[in-house]
Motif scaffolding. Structure first.
Motif: not given
Length: 126
Positions: A12-17, A88-99, A103-113
């Motif tokens: 999934f991460v590679e497809r997103q990349r 970095e291996g942190t894709y899919g983790l919030s830049d703000s909280s680390g939460k 996946r559904e959000r990342l599928e809709a907005v791949p650049e979501a931070l």
């Protein structure tokens, strides 16, 4: 590319990349085209008399294009950050909280931070 810490599978991460790389190229091309168009319009203004209405229309078009460029530049920054997070291996983790960002959000907005709720707070605070 490091192993994702977000629990997302590597495929999934590679497809997103790959998608983010294509999106990045598209945004860069659009910005370059807009800059070229703007330079052309400014060059055209150098010769001959123009009607005031023509000036107003050109200024309006440049302003709208400028707003689109700003939006695209902001999106390009998010795309670049998302690509950095993949490395970095942190894709899919919030830049703000680390939460984890769902996946559904990342599928809709791949650049979501940020998670959706964090993004909503950020938008309200602007």
């Amino acid at each position: 590319m490091k192993t994702p810490k977000s629990g997302l599978d590597a495929a999934f991460v590679e497809r997103q990349r790959q998608y983010l790389l294509r999106l990045r190229a598209s945004l860069v091309a659009a910005a370059e085209a807009t800059e070229s168009d703007e330079a052309e319009v400014k060059g055209d203004r150098g010769g001959g008399a123009m009607e005031a209405e023509d000036d107003a229309q050109e200024l309006d078009a440049l302003e709208r294009d400028g707003n689109l460029v700003v939006r695209d530049v902001e999106r390009l920054e998010r795309v670049d950050r998302a690509l950095q997070k993949i490395e970095e291996g942190t894709y899919g983790l919030s830049d703000s909280s680390g939460k984890p960002i769902p996946r559904e959000r990342l599928e809709a907005v791949p650049e979501a931070l940020y998670t959706l709720s964090e993004e909503e707070v950020r938008e309200r605070d602007r």
